[in-house]
Design a protein around this motif. Sequence first.
Motif, PDB file in Angstrom:
ATOM      1  N   THR A   4       0.841  -1.205   0.000  1.00 20.06           N
ATOM      2  CA  THR A   4       0.000   0.000   0.000  1.00 20.06           C
ATOM      3  C   THR A   4       0.871   1.248   0.000  1.00 20.06           C
ATOM      4  N   GLY A   5       1.917   1.238   0.820  1.00 17.92           N
ATOM      5  CA  GLY A   5       2.844   2.363   0.822  1.00 17.92           C
ATOM      6  C   GLY A   5       3.530   2.542  -0.512  1.00 17.92           C
ATOM      7  N   LEU A   6       3.847   1.440  -1.162  1.00 18.78           N
ATOM      8  CA  LEU A   6       4.465   1.504  -2.485  1.00 18.78           C
ATOM      9  C   LEU A   6       3.505   2.097  -3.514  1.00 18.78           C
ATOM     10  N   ILE A   7       2.246   1.714  -3.438  1.00 23.16           N
ATOM     11  CA  ILE A   7       1.239   2.264  -4.358  1.00 23.16           C
ATOM     12  C   ILE A   7       1.043   3.755  -4.098  1.00 23.16           C
ATOM     13  N   PHE A   8       0.903   4.139  -2.818  1.00 21.24           N
ATOM     14  CA  PHE A   8       0.752   5.555  -2.478  1.00 21.24           C
ATOM     15  C   PHE A   8       1.962   6.358  -2.947  1.00 21.24           C
ATOM     16  N   GLY A   9       3.155   5.810  -2.716  1.00 16.31           N
ATOM     17  CA  GLY A   9       4.363   6.503  -3.143  1.00 16.31           C
ATOM     18  C   GLY A   9       4.456   6.627  -4.651  1.00 16.31           C
ATOM     19  N   GLY A  10       4.053   5.579  -5.375  1.00 20.32           N
ATOM     20  CA  GLY A  10       4.079   5.632  -6.837  1.00 20.32           C
ATOM     21  C   GLY A  10       3.103   6.644  -7.404  1.00 20.32           C
ATOM     22  N   VAL A  11       1.898   6.653  -6.854  1.00 21.52           N
ATOM     23  CA  VAL A  11       0.900   7.632  -7.313  1.00 21.52           C
ATOM     24  C   VAL A  11       1.339   9.044  -6.924  1.00 21.52           C
TER      25      VAL A  11
END
Length: 180
Positions: A4-11
């Motif tokens: 989830t943190g990776l997705i938030f960071g990517g977006v």
Amino acid sequence: LQITGLIFGGVGMVGTLAATIMPQWRVSAHIDSNIVVFETTWEGLWMDCISHLGIRLQCKFYDSVLALPQPLEAFRALMCIAVILSIISFLMAIVGVKYTHRTKEDPRGISVFILAAGVAFLLTGILVLIPVSWTAGSIIHDFYDLKVPTPLKRELGAALYVGWVSAALLIAAGAMYCSF
């Protein structure tokens, strides 16, 4: 939580890049009683654009870097640093997530990459918040200032909202990774 943190960071990374490039930081305000508006002006970090009747769009990059106001130069620099740092943070987060799945018996090795990515995401979110919020504050101040002529009043552009959402996502990703 790491994914989830990776997705938030990517977006957040993509949003930071989009906010940096978008010309809609300041948008012309149509506050007169005249309903018919032929032109809309957009002012960004890199260029000014004029939209004629919503059909034709003319954009022009700023002619000289030296002729720009100093806050705009600083905002450009902060946003460019934020873009680079968000890419580095995202890559560190990918390495941290990959490294987490490979070695479960070494928690210290895991926390170094994840913590570094978390701190970098937090710093990136703060770097994005500074120019976006400062620009919004100046737009709001000028909008309600009676000394500013009506044709020069501006409204908040879409790039500011993209910047705020990106900063929130980057800070959330940083908080997630720092909690490990």
